[in-house]
Design a protein around this motif. Structure first.
Motif, PDB file in Angstrom:
ATOM      1  N   PHE A 287      -3.559   3.622   3.822  1.00 45.49           N
ATOM      2  CA  PHE A 287      -2.490   4.401   3.218  1.00 45.49           C
ATOM      3  C   PHE A 287      -2.375   4.113   1.727  1.00 45.49           C
ATOM      4  CE2 PHE A 287       1.988   5.157   2.112  1.00 45.49           C
ATOM      5  CZ  PHE A 287       2.079   6.486   2.479  1.00 45.49           C
ATOM      6  N   GLY A 288      -2.175   5.157   0.932  1.00 41.41           N
ATOM      7  CA  GLY A 288      -1.949   5.006  -0.503  1.00 41.41           C
ATOM      8  C   GLY A 288      -3.228   5.121  -1.296  1.00 41.41           C
ATOM      9  N   ALA A 289      -3.136   5.787  -2.448  1.00 46.03           N
ATOM     10  CA  ALA A 289      -4.327   5.994  -3.276  1.00 46.03           C
ATOM     11  C   ALA A 289      -4.903   4.669  -3.767  1.00 46.03           C
ATOM     12  CB  ALA A 289      -3.983   6.900  -4.458  1.00 46.03           C
ATOM     13  N   GLN A 290      -4.068   3.841  -4.395  1.00 45.28           N
ATOM     14  CA  GLN A 290      -4.561   2.553  -4.883  1.00 45.28           C
ATOM     15  C   GLN A 290      -4.690   1.538  -3.751  1.00 45.28           C
ATOM     16  OE1 GLN A 290      -2.455   1.167  -8.408  1.00 45.28           O
ATOM     17  NE2 GLN A 290      -2.582   3.189  -9.365  1.00 45.28           N
ATOM     18  N   GLY A 291      -3.736   1.570  -2.834  1.00 44.42           N
ATOM     19  CA  GLY A 291      -3.779   0.633  -1.712  1.00 44.42           C
ATOM     20  C   GLY A 291      -5.020   0.783  -0.855  1.00 44.42           C
ATOM     21  N   GLY A 292      -5.564   2.002  -0.826  1.00 47.25           N
ATOM     22  CA  GLY A 292      -6.733   2.258   0.008  1.00 47.25           C
ATOM     23  C   GLY A 292      -8.064   1.909  -0.629  1.00 47.25           C
ATOM     24  N   MET A 293      -8.059   1.568  -1.905  1.00 50.01           N
ATOM     25  CA  MET A 293      -9.328   1.284  -2.588  1.00 50.01           C
ATOM     26  C   MET A 293      -9.986   0.033  -2.003  1.00 50.01           C
ATOM     27  SD  MET A 293      -9.795   3.662  -4.832  1.00 50.01           S
ATOM     28  CE  MET A 293      -8.767   4.997  -5.483  1.00 50.01           C
ATOM     29  N   PRO A 294     -11.235   0.151  -1.543  1.00 48.36           N
ATOM     30  CA  PRO A 294     -11.888  -1.009  -0.916  1.00 48.36           C
ATOM     31  C   PRO A 294     -12.489  -1.976  -1.933  1.00 48.36           C
ATOM     32  CG  PRO A 294     -13.370   0.873  -0.875  1.00 48.36           C
ATOM     33  CD  PRO A 294     -12.075   1.364  -1.481  1.00 48.36           C
ATOM     34  N   THR A 295     -12.681  -3.199  -1.506  1.00 51.84           N
ATOM     35  CA  THR A 295     -13.402  -4.189  -2.311  1.00 51.84           C
ATOM     36  C   THR A 295     -14.903  -4.028  -2.072  1.00 51.84           C
ATOM     37  OG1 THR A 295     -13.392  -5.845  -0.553  1.00 51.84           O
ATOM     38  CG2 THR A 295     -11.489  -5.833  -2.073  1.00 51.84           C
ATOM     39  N   LEU A 296     -15.687  -4.632  -2.941  1.00 57.27           N
ATOM     40  CA  LEU A 296     -17.137  -4.577  -2.778  1.00 57.27           C
ATOM     41  C   LEU A 296     -17.551  -5.216  -1.449  1.00 57.27           C
ATOM     42  CD1 LEU A 296     -19.838  -3.768  -4.027  1.00 57.27           C
ATOM     43  CD2 LEU A 296     -19.923  -6.021  -5.132  1.00 57.27           C
ATOM     44  N   ALA A 297     -16.879  -6.304  -1.075  1.00 62.10           N
ATOM     45  CA  ALA A 297     -17.194  -6.980   0.196  1.00 62.10           C
ATOM     46  C   ALA A 297     -16.950  -6.049   1.384  1.00 62.10           C
ATOM     47  CB  ALA A 297     -16.360  -8.249   0.337  1.00 62.10           C
TER      48      ALA A 297
END
Length: 305
Positions: A287-297
């Motif tokens: 949920f959320g545009a920024q909250g959903g951004m994944p890490t490289l890992a």
């Protein structure tokens, strides 16, 4: 020695007012919502967070108001490691706001630019050193077009790779397009840029943009994946990934962050698109545009299956 790619994002910062409802209201109708959230957003800020989480050394250039929303937006970026020293704070303007309705598995958005409209060419002169240090400059269209044009001019002056996400959709001059290395429209943005109907073939739209001078056009097609073509090359399609969808709000921003990161790492365009598709797929599972951004890992784990 820091070998992380250096990317400058020049764009918008908004506070997203996200309302969830069972369905969207018809014209003149009122429906009851289920919940509301105040979430840091703006295409520029979203893409900056996406890049920082992937590991890029990310600098954000933009503008906010001297209000509570502006302070929260800067802190949210700082929490993810984005350099916010080039964000202008204005007493005369409110921070930009995006009102987002989530209903029936999709979203509709109304943006009030606020301080974003005061991200001006002279601000870029002030922060030109940041551009000279970058491997890639990433832009969108939620700030004044004159600023986008000037940013591209500055980036070209210093020999930097220019990537433009032409959203929200608007007409762009042939002169501007001819200076873009990577253009990333979705299907409707491609139609507006080319004057073609959305029913026209993607291939024709991309070809038209290459003819006016875009070096590479990468068109996102939602669940269908991505189609791209470089100048002198042929059309290539990359399939999307099937994932459980929670929130599509940041999908495009996640894709652009993934693509910019991989290109700055000197990956081939095919490898960069495949990576960006995976980043975007992971983003819609949260949920959320920024909250959903994944890490490289998280992306690497997803690649392993």
């Amino acid at each position: 020695m820091d070998l992380r790619p250096k990317i400058v994002v020049i764009g918008s910062l908004n506070m997203d007012l996200v309302v969830k409802a069972v369905r969207a209201p018809k014209r003149g109708e009122t429906v009851m919502g289920e919940e509301i959230h105040f979430i840091p957003g703006g295409k520029g800020a979203n893409q900056a967070v996406g890049l920082a989480r992937l590991g890029a050394e990310t600098t954000m250039i933009g503008a906010v108001g001297s209000d509570a929303f502006g302070e929260k937006l800067k802190k949210a970026l700082q929490k993810d490691g984005v350099n916010t020293s080039s964000i202008k704070v204005l007493d005369s303007e409110a921070t930009g706001v995006a009102s987002i309705l989530l209903a029936e598995g999709d979203n509709s958005i109304v943006v009030v630019p606020g301080a974003n409209a005061q991200c001006l060419p002279e601000d870029l002169d002030r922060y030109e050193e940041k551009i000279t240090e970058a491997d890639l400059v990433l832009l969108q269209l939620e700030i004044p077009l004159e600023t986008v044009e000037y940013a591209i001019k500055l980036a070209r002056k210093h020999g930097k790779t220019v990537m433009l996400n032409p959203a929200p959709a608007q007409n762009l001059s042939q002169d501007l397009l001819s200076k873009v290395d990577y253009l990333t429209p979705n299907r409707s943005e491609l139609a507006l840029l080319t004057g073609m109907s959305e029913e026209s073939t993607i291939a024709k739209g991309i070809e038209q943009l290459l003819e006016v001078g875009v070096s590479c056009c990468v068109t996102t097609l939602g669940a269908e994946g991505v189609a791209f073509r470089e100048k002198g090359g042929s059309l290539v399609k990359v399939s999307g990934n099937k994932v459980p969808v929670v929130d599509t709000t940041g999908a495009g921003d996640a894709f652009n962050a993934g693509l910019a990161y991989a290109l700055a790492q000197k990956e081939s365009i095919r490898e960069a698109v495949e990576f960006a598709v995976q980043v975007s797929a992971l983003a819609v599972t949260k949920f959320g545009a920024q909250g959903g951004m994944p890490t490289l890992a998280e992306v690497e784990k997803f690649q392993e299956g």
